[in-house]
Design a protein around this motif. Sequence first.
Motif, PDB file in Angstrom:
ATOM      1  N   THR A   1       0.836  -1.204   0.000  1.00 31.77           N
ATOM      2  CA  THR A   1       0.000   0.000   0.000  1.00 31.77           C
ATOM      3  C   THR A   1       0.867   1.249   0.000  1.00 31.77           C
ATOM      4  O   THR A   1       2.044   1.208   0.357  1.00 31.77           O
ATOM      5  CB  THR A   1      -0.936   0.018   1.221  1.00 31.77           C
ATOM      6  OG1 THR A   1      -0.157   0.178   2.405  1.00 31.77           O
ATOM      7  CG2 THR A   1      -1.782  -1.251   1.301  1.00 31.77           C
ATOM      8  N   SER A   2       0.268   2.361  -0.365  1.00 28.26           N
ATOM      9  CA  SER A   2       1.004   3.630  -0.418  1.00 28.26           C
ATOM     10  C   SER A   2       1.456   4.101   0.956  1.00 28.26           C
ATOM     11  O   SER A   2       2.401   4.872   1.065  1.00 28.26           O
ATOM     12  CB  SER A   2       0.140   4.715  -1.062  1.00 28.26           C
ATOM     13  OG  SER A   2      -0.096   4.401  -2.410  1.00 28.26           O
TER      14      SER A   2
ATOM     15  N   CYS B   1       2.041  -0.437   4.195  1.00 27.96           N
ATOM     16  CA  CYS B   1       1.591  -1.749   4.659  1.00 27.96           C
ATOM     17  C   CYS B   1       1.926  -2.828   3.629  1.00 27.96           C
ATOM     18  O   CYS B   1       1.886  -2.583   2.425  1.00 27.96           O
ATOM     19  CB  CYS B   1       0.086  -1.744   4.915  1.00 27.96           C
ATOM     20  SG  CYS B   1      -0.398  -0.701   6.290  1.00 27.96           S
TER      21      CYS B   1
ATOM     22  N   HIS C   1      -3.646   8.368  -7.205  1.00 28.21           N
ATOM     23  CA  HIS C   1      -3.081   7.874  -5.953  1.00 28.21           C
ATOM     24  C   HIS C   1      -1.762   8.576  -5.620  1.00 28.21           C
ATOM     25  O   HIS C   1      -1.058   9.036  -6.514  1.00 28.21           O
ATOM     26  CB  HIS C   1      -2.799   6.368  -6.050  1.00 28.21           C
ATOM     27  CG  HIS C   1      -3.989   5.535  -6.348  1.00 28.21           C
ATOM     28  ND1 HIS C   1      -4.984   5.304  -5.441  1.00 28.21           N
ATOM     29  CD2 HIS C   1      -4.337   4.850  -7.462  1.00 28.21           C
ATOM     30  CE1 HIS C   1      -5.899   4.511  -5.977  1.00 28.21           C
ATOM     31  NE2 HIS C   1      -5.534   4.224  -7.214  1.00 28.21           N
TER      32      HIS C   1
ATOM     33  N   ASN D   1       3.824   5.519  -4.059  1.00 27.10           N
ATOM     34  CA  ASN D   1       3.997   4.339  -3.217  1.00 27.10           C
ATOM     35  C   ASN D   1       5.507   4.139  -3.030  1.00 27.10           C
ATOM     36  O   ASN D   1       6.187   3.635  -3.925  1.00 27.10           O
ATOM     37  CB  ASN D   1       3.364   3.114  -3.877  1.00 27.10           C
ATOM     38  CG  ASN D   1       3.407   1.886  -3.008  1.00 27.10           C
ATOM     39  OD1 ASN D   1       4.383   1.648  -2.302  1.00 27.10           O
ATOM     40  ND2 ASN D   1       2.367   1.081  -3.081  1.00 27.10           N
TER      41      ASN D   1
ATOM     42  N   PRO E   1      -1.671   1.572  -4.578  1.00 25.96           N
ATOM     43  CA  PRO E   1      -1.377   0.205  -4.159  1.00 25.96           C
ATOM     44  C   PRO E   1      -0.907  -0.632  -5.334  1.00 25.96           C
ATOM     45  O   PRO E   1      -1.383  -0.455  -6.457  1.00 25.96           O
ATOM     46  CB  PRO E   1      -2.722  -0.294  -3.609  1.00 25.96           C
ATOM     47  CG  PRO E   1      -3.751   0.623  -4.139  1.00 25.96           C
ATOM     48  CD  PRO E   1      -3.080   1.904  -4.493  1.00 25.96           C
TER      49      PRO E   1
END
Length: 91
Positions: A12-13, A16, A63, A66, A86
């Motif tokens: 995830t960005s 995680c 988004h 990342n 992501p």
Amino acid sequence: MYQTTPNAILLTSDGCIVPINLPETAQDRQTVMRSVIRCSTYDCVALTSNLDMWLDDEGLYRHPVNPLATTLARRFGFDWQDYHGPVLITG
């Protein structure tokens, strides 16, 4: 059917790392991939002959960067851009 052992990793960005179980059938797999990447169309960056990074085709516009995906891609020589949103890593 889902495999019992994760066969993909979501980065995830916000940093995680999430194990993902992708379905075996192509149509179900694509549905899950679009869902976890949060996109309608996706693209693949072949990091190696055995390692692929799947990401939102419009991630640059939708988004944030990342950092994990960008660092991973740079490790394999893809150093000309940042990667956004992501991403799903499969082997």
